[in-house]
Structure formats: C-alpha cells, structure tokens
Design an enzyme around this catalytic site. Structure first.
Site, PDB file in Angstrom:
ATOM      1  N   TYR A   1      -8.501 -40.989 -23.682  1.00  0.00           N
ATOM      2  CA  TYR A   1      -8.882 -42.285 -23.271  1.00  0.00           C
ATOM      3  C   TYR A   1      -8.973 -42.375 -21.584  1.00  0.00           C
ATOM      4  CZ  TYR A   1     -10.587 -46.946 -24.438  1.00  0.00           C
ATOM      5  OH  TYR A   1     -11.321 -48.001 -24.594  1.00  0.00           O
TER       6      TYR A   1
ATOM      7  N   TYR B   1     -19.673 -40.614 -19.115  1.00  0.00           N
ATOM      8  CA  TYR B   1     -20.378 -40.320 -20.514  1.00  0.00           C
ATOM      9  C   TYR B   1     -20.978 -41.625 -20.933  1.00  0.00           C
ATOM     10  CZ  TYR B   1     -22.028 -39.130 -25.094  1.00  0.00           C
ATOM     11  OH  TYR B   1     -22.655 -38.842 -26.216  1.00  0.00           O
TER      12      TYR B   1
END
Length: 388
Positions: free
Chosen positions: A285, A333
């Site tokens: 993450y 992204y």
C-alpha cells in the site's frame, strides 16, 4: 502430495476485476461502482449473482450491495478498517468457506473519491481518539499526520530526501507500462522535490492520487474451483494475516515502523509455509511514498533502515530483484481512498500472467494493505497452481 489433497481446504480467487472506468467517473455513485466491479468480477469467473451466497465490503453496507445485486446471502462481512479492509475480507472469507458458512464470497469495493457522488463527508466521530487527541492540535488529515513519522525515520536512519523521492520515480516507471494508470509520464527526483510541499518533508508527488473507481473479487473453495469452467486460472490464497495498532499517530508503538504490518505479515507468511526467497512479486500500500519503505522492512524483506537504499538502487524497479507496486501504485495508478482492493487486483493479475507490466515467472505474490495512519494492516500470500 496429490493435487486432490493439496486442494482440500484451500481457497481460490476465481474472479477478479476492477470497475469499467477509473479516474474520474462522475456518472456513477459509490454503490454503482461496487456493482459495476462486482458484475465484472463475476463475469471474469463465469458466474452470476445467483452463484454468490456471501458478500463482503467496506464503505457501503454489504446489505445494500447484496440487495442491489439481487443476492440472498448466508454470510455478510462489513469489516471497515480503512484501506486494508479487503485483505481482511479475504482472510475472513477463507474461514467462512472452510467452515461451511458459505460457498462463494463476493468482495467488493467502490468509492467516488474524486467526484464524491453518493459519498458521505468524512469527519472523525466526536468520541473518537482522533477527535479527542489529534484534531484539537490542527492536523488536516493524513497529509499532515503521516509526515511526522517520515521526519523521525530520516533522523533515525539517515534517509535522504532524494532517496524518499525515488519511490514515486520508480512507480512512474511501472505506470508508464500500464494503459489504465492515471499518471504515466516519467518523473525525476528533481521533479519530486520541486513539487509543492504538503507537510515537510512530504511533497505533492510523494502523495497518492484522488480518484473514482472500484474492484471486486470472487472466492470459493479450491475444490469447487476445480469443477468450474473458469475463463482464467484460479489464484490460491496461501496465507493471510491481519493486525491493528492505534488509530492515532501519537499512539503508535513506533514512528519508524508499523507493528500491524509486521504482525499481519508474519502470520500470512507462516500460514503459507513460504519464506522471503520464495516471493516473486510484492504489492505494498502506498498512500504516501514512505509507506512501502516501512512495509519492506516490517515484512522482513530488508533490514531496519535499509529500504530507502534498496529502492534507490533499483531493486523494486522494472528488471529489479523484487518487483513492487507494478501497476504504478496509489501514487500513479489510482487511489480512491481505500486502495487495498487495487493492490490485490494487481497481485492476482501478476500470478495469472495477465498484468500490463507483467513480471516473468510470478508464482507467489505478497500483497499488504494499510488502513489509516498504520492503524491496521492485512497481508495476503497469493500463489499459482504450481505452489500447491
């Protein structure tokens, strides 16, 4: 071990997909993004909502997701611990399937993080620790709270600003190969350090995107998966772990590491029976650039204080020894608010061999999510059929 014996008790991800659109999606509410991703994941598995008897999600209530899709569930999981919730949903689904509570679990995510369609304004509850112990001192959410640990890490281990800047630089290299990535243009260390300061030493390009989107997973037993006519190969959940710490930064055990990542990762790897050398691919993450650095150390891939140089030396970049955040991550992204689902999606793609920036020979991928400012974490070890 025979294949039949290996499948016994194992759980497989048989469907995985994201929402049709990512980035800016002003024509869909958060619930609609859940549903769009769910239908895409079911199609990926060759199934329909009628085949599902378990629903798990965060943000929206699983009751509403099930009702919207016409599912009559035997199992519901509304665990919401921030961005790592989806790793926990997978772990809980493993237990539910193994114990016979249900056969097929649909895990969904959807957030209108950018367009704010159907989203409730976020604010800490008055009785929460954050409202009582941090808000009175003036922080403005994660961008002003997370950098506190970065400063301490720099003082303790000597990380330079240039090393920290290499995290977004490397992830842009991966994003450049991904047509769905929001930011695909290459950047340099100088670009990162020239971007606006958000909260010293964190600049704008150290911070995640704010986007709309969703994702979903379909899980069932490995034995049932073997009987299905699946469009794509199943990906097996070899291990899973979770843990939590304090919901306030001032309550963390350490400002230079995450106990939740460490404990969740230890449990996941122990359950899988694999070691660090067996891991081909890694997703950590990355709401902010320092989070993958903490993750590399707390998961045990490098020693304390070694992660900045490890990344700067190209080990996590294309062609490196440990490819990481190969979709471009939350920095390049997409990042809808609770990013963990997208990390799982990329791990599944890499193990299947279908990722836009595919790494050669990925049989094992480790995927770690974080909730809040390290308040929670979940880790999954995913593998191909060759790992059973």
């Amino acid at each position: 071990m025979s294949r039949d014996r290996a499948l016994r008790g194992a759980v497989a991800i048989v469907g995985a997909a994201e929402s049709t659109d990512l980035g800016k999606v002003p024509d869909k509410s958060a619930l609609e993004l859940h549903a769009d991703a769910a239908l895409n994941a079911l199609a990926d598995a060759g199934l329909t909502p009628r085949d599902v008897d378990g629903v798990a999600c965060a943000g929206e209530m699983p009751v509403d997701v099930a009702d919207y899709l016409g599912i009559v569930p035997h199992y519901l999981d509304g665990t919401n611990v921030g961005g790592s919730s989806y790793m926990l949903h997978v772990r809980h689904a493993m237990a539910a399937i193994a114990s016979g509570l249900c056969d097929t679990v649909l895990v969904t995510h959807g957030e209108s993080g950018r367009s704010r369609v159907g989203m409730v304004p976020w604010a800490p509850a008055p009785q929460s620790m954050m409202a009582q112990l941090e808000v009175p001192y003036g922080p403005v959410g994660a961008p002003s709270l997370f950098p506190i640990g970065v400063r301490r890490y720099m003082e303790t281990y000597g990380m330079t600003r240039e090393q920290l800047a290499m995290v977004p630089v490397v992830q842009r290299e991966w994003a450049a190969m991904n047509p769905r990535a929001r930011l695909r243009d290459p950047i340099t260390v100088a670009d990162v350090l020239a971007s606006p300061v958000i909260a010293d030493p964190v600049h704008l390009l150290h911070c995640c995107l704010v986007t709309d989107g969703g994702g979903a997973l379909v899980l069932t037993s490995a034995e049932r998966a073997a009987t299905l006519d699946l469009p794509a190969p199943p990906v097996y959940v070899l291990g899973a772990g979770e843990s939590s710490e304090s919901s306030v930064v001032s309550g963390l055990e350490s400002l230079t590491s995450s106990r939740a990542i460490r404990l969740g990762g230890e449990r996941a790897l122990a359950q899988s029976g694999l070691g660090h050398a067996d891991v081909d691919h890694l997703m950590i993450y990355d709401a902010f650039a320092h989070v993958p650095l903490y993750g590399l150390e707390d998961l045990g891939f490098v020693g304390r204080g070694e992660a900045p140089a490890f990344v700067a030396d190209g080990n996590t970049a294309p062609g490196g020894s440990l490819p990481m955040n190969t979709n471009g991550g939350g920095l390049a992204y997409t990042h809808t608010g609770m990013y963990g689902m997208f990390a799982i999606q990329e791990s599944v793609r890499q193990v299947r061999g279908t990722a836009p920036a595919q790494v050669d020979g990925v049989d094992v991928s480790v995927c770690t999510g974080v909730g809040g400012m390290f308040m929670s974490s979940g880790t999954l070890v995913l593998g191909s059929a060759d790992t059973l």
